[in-house]
Design a protein around this motif. Sequence first.
Motif, PDB file in Angstrom:
ATOM      1  N   LEU A 177       6.250  90.925  -4.232  1.00 48.53           N
ATOM      2  CA  LEU A 177       6.282  91.620  -3.412  1.00 48.53           C
ATOM      3  C   LEU A 177       5.741  92.684  -3.123  1.00 48.53           C
ATOM      4  O   LEU A 177       5.613  92.816  -1.171  1.00 48.53           O
ATOM      5  CB  LEU A 177       7.205  92.910  -3.952  1.00 48.53           C
ATOM      6  N   ALA A 178       4.305  93.490  -3.655  1.00 47.42           N
ATOM      7  CA  ALA A 178       3.287  93.901  -3.075  1.00 47.42           C
ATOM      8  C   ALA A 178       2.907  93.132  -1.894  1.00 47.42           C
ATOM      9  O   ALA A 178       2.023  93.522  -0.987  1.00 47.42           O
ATOM     10  CB  ALA A 178       2.552  94.869  -3.931  1.00 47.42           C
ATOM     11  N   GLY A 179       2.203  91.578  -2.770  1.00 47.65           N
ATOM     12  CA  GLY A 179       1.464  91.186  -1.762  1.00 47.65           C
ATOM     13  C   GLY A 179       2.432  90.415  -0.471  1.00 47.65           C
ATOM     14  O   GLY A 179       1.224  90.532   0.200  1.00 47.65           O
ATOM     15  N   VAL A 180       3.334  90.514  -0.348  1.00 46.89           N
ATOM     16  CA  VAL A 180       4.267  89.492   0.538  1.00 46.89           C
ATOM     17  C   VAL A 180       4.233  91.232   1.677  1.00 46.89           C
ATOM     18  O   VAL A 180       4.312  90.174   2.800  1.00 46.89           O
ATOM     19  CB  VAL A 180       4.960  89.385  -0.074  1.00 46.89           C
ATOM     20  N   THR A 181       4.944  92.501   1.255  1.00 44.04           N
ATOM     21  CA  THR A 181       4.983  93.122   1.573  1.00 44.04           C
ATOM     22  C   THR A 181       3.954  93.660   2.321  1.00 44.04           C
ATOM     23  O   THR A 181       3.814  94.946   3.118  1.00 44.04           O
ATOM     24  CB  THR A 181       6.111  93.890   1.451  1.00 44.04           C
TER      25      THR A 181
END
Length: 134
Positions: free
Chosen positions: A28-32
């Motif tokens: 989630l961190a990597g995508v957002t």
Amino acid sequence: MWRYNLLAIGSASNFIYPHVPLVSLASLAGVTLNRRQAIVSAGLIWLVNQFFGFTVLQYPLSAISLLWGLSMGLGTIAVALVASIRPPFSRRSWWAQSLWLGISLLLGFCLYQSGTLLVNQWVQMHGLTADVFL
């Protein structure tokens, strides 16, 4: 603000269950977030998890538990790196970004568990069990 909410959710999840969903949070961190923010956020969530484990849950301070912690941290960072690739198709719409989130979650899970299985070969502790999978 999202970055701080993600950190708060990841940190608070330690009180709910000792196996924080590091792969999910790193994906989630990597995508957002941008790559740097994703790596820092995922690393901080892992660090809080380790602090909580060694203080509140009283993990033993041994070479094996430190190796497990290190492999979890490296796996978490690797998942955030993979998720932050964000191929061009994922920038077109929210649907495409959601698709990339799902793909990066599956790739991240495979990557993370591969590291866990590798460490398991060294220390013969535990690998992918039903509890960890769920």
